[in-house]
Design a protein around this motif. Structure first.
Motif, PDB file in Angstrom:
ATOM      1  N   ILE A  77     113.059  11.538   4.853  1.00 49.53           N
ATOM      2  CA  ILE A  77     113.760  11.504   3.573  1.00 49.53           C
ATOM      3  C   ILE A  77     113.711  10.065   3.069  1.00 49.53           C
ATOM      4  CG2 ILE A  77     115.987  11.775   2.429  1.00 49.53           C
ATOM      5  CD1 ILE A  77     116.591  13.973   4.467  1.00 49.53           C
ATOM      6  N   VAL A  78     113.213   9.903   1.860  1.00 51.62           N
ATOM      7  CA  VAL A  78     113.038   8.566   1.303  1.00 51.62           C
ATOM      8  C   VAL A  78     114.326   8.160   0.594  1.00 51.62           C
ATOM      9  CG1 VAL A  78     111.659   7.163  -0.262  1.00 51.62           C
ATOM     10  CG2 VAL A  78     110.581   9.001   1.011  1.00 51.62           C
ATOM     11  N   LEU A  79     114.829   7.012   0.969  1.00 56.25           N
ATOM     12  CA  LEU A  79     116.039   6.497   0.342  1.00 56.25           C
ATOM     13  C   LEU A  79     115.669   5.693  -0.892  1.00 56.25           C
ATOM     14  CD1 LEU A  79     117.988   5.234   3.461  1.00 56.25           C
ATOM     15  CD2 LEU A  79     118.199   7.419   2.310  1.00 56.25           C
ATOM     16  N   GLY A  80     116.402   5.905  -1.955  1.00 55.90           N
ATOM     17  CA  GLY A  80     116.195   5.122  -3.162  1.00 55.90           C
ATOM     18  C   GLY A  80     116.783   3.733  -3.000  1.00 55.90           C
ATOM     19  N   LEU A  81     116.509   2.879  -3.970  1.00 56.99           N
ATOM     20  CA  LEU A  81     117.013   1.505  -3.896  1.00 56.99           C
ATOM     21  C   LEU A  81     118.534   1.451  -3.885  1.00 56.99           C
ATOM     22  CD1 LEU A  81     114.559  -0.365  -6.247  1.00 56.99           C
ATOM     23  CD2 LEU A  81     114.772  -0.589  -3.794  1.00 56.99           C
ATOM     24  N   ASP A  82     119.176   2.419  -4.525  1.00 54.81           N
ATOM     25  CA  ASP A  82     120.636   2.407  -4.535  1.00 54.81           C
ATOM     26  C   ASP A  82     121.198   2.636  -3.132  1.00 54.81           C
ATOM     27  OD1 ASP A  82     119.612   4.967  -4.587  1.00 54.81           O
ATOM     28  OD2 ASP A  82     121.280   5.797  -5.724  1.00 54.81           O
ATOM     29  N   LEU A  83     120.484   3.369  -2.279  1.00 55.75           N
ATOM     30  CA  LEU A  83     120.945   3.612  -0.924  1.00 55.75           C
ATOM     31  C   LEU A  83     120.468   2.553   0.062  1.00 55.75           C
ATOM     32  CD1 LEU A  83     120.428   7.464  -0.785  1.00 55.75           C
ATOM     33  CD2 LEU A  83     122.561   6.218  -1.112  1.00 55.75           C
TER      34      LEU A  83
END
Length: 158
Positions: A77-83
């Motif tokens: 699962i790829v985390l976005g920059l916010d995470l």
């Protein structure tokens, strides 16, 4: 309430799918954590460790299917920059460029001279650029109207 059993089964299946998907992320995070511990802060050593693990089996799904680090990395699962901690962006805008764009890049000589004079005056003044531009426009041609530059047929809908 007649489909209560079906809803429970569906919820259980969705939970199992979520856990299955999270296992890829967990496997890659585990390898990356070991790489950081092995490298002691050296980025090259960390990259070499991860590269050496790229084709090694790191996740065995119920003994049915074995996944290498690269396969897990592709499925995680790829985390976005916010995470991941976010990002900061600084946008620098030249007011002179905005004025040019709002005038539809007018080639009017008075307008161009006023922009140049306002830019020059900005170097030695604390006034905002818009005020300096207005004063410069009046200085260049006291009888000229800004409406002749900004209120044209092309700019009617803007």
């Amino acid at each position: 309430m007649q489909n209560k059993g079906a809803v429970k089964i569906l919820a259980l299946l969705m939970a199992l799918v979520c856990v299955y998907q999270l296992m890829f992320t967990w496997a890659t995070w585990n390898i990356e954590r070991k790489a950081k511990a092995f490298s002691g802060g050296d980025y090259d050593k960390e990259a070499q460790y991860i590269d050496s693990m790229s084709n090694q089996v790191v996740y065995n799904f119920l003994g049915l299917r074995k996944y290498t680090y690269n396969e897990c990395k592709d499925r995680q699962i790829v985390l976005g920059l916010d995470l991941k901690g976010g990002m900061n962006v600084t946008l620098e805008v030249q007011v002179a460029d905005i004025i040019r764009a709002l005038s539809n890049y007018s080639t009017d000589e008075t307008f161009q001279k006023a922009l140049a004079l306002a830019t020059e005056n900005q170097k030695k003044s604390r006034e905002d650029y818009i005020t300096l531009f207005g004063e410069a426009f009046k200085t260049v041609d006291p009888n000229a109207k800004l409406a002749s530059v900004f209120n044209t047929v092309d700019l009617k809908d803007r």
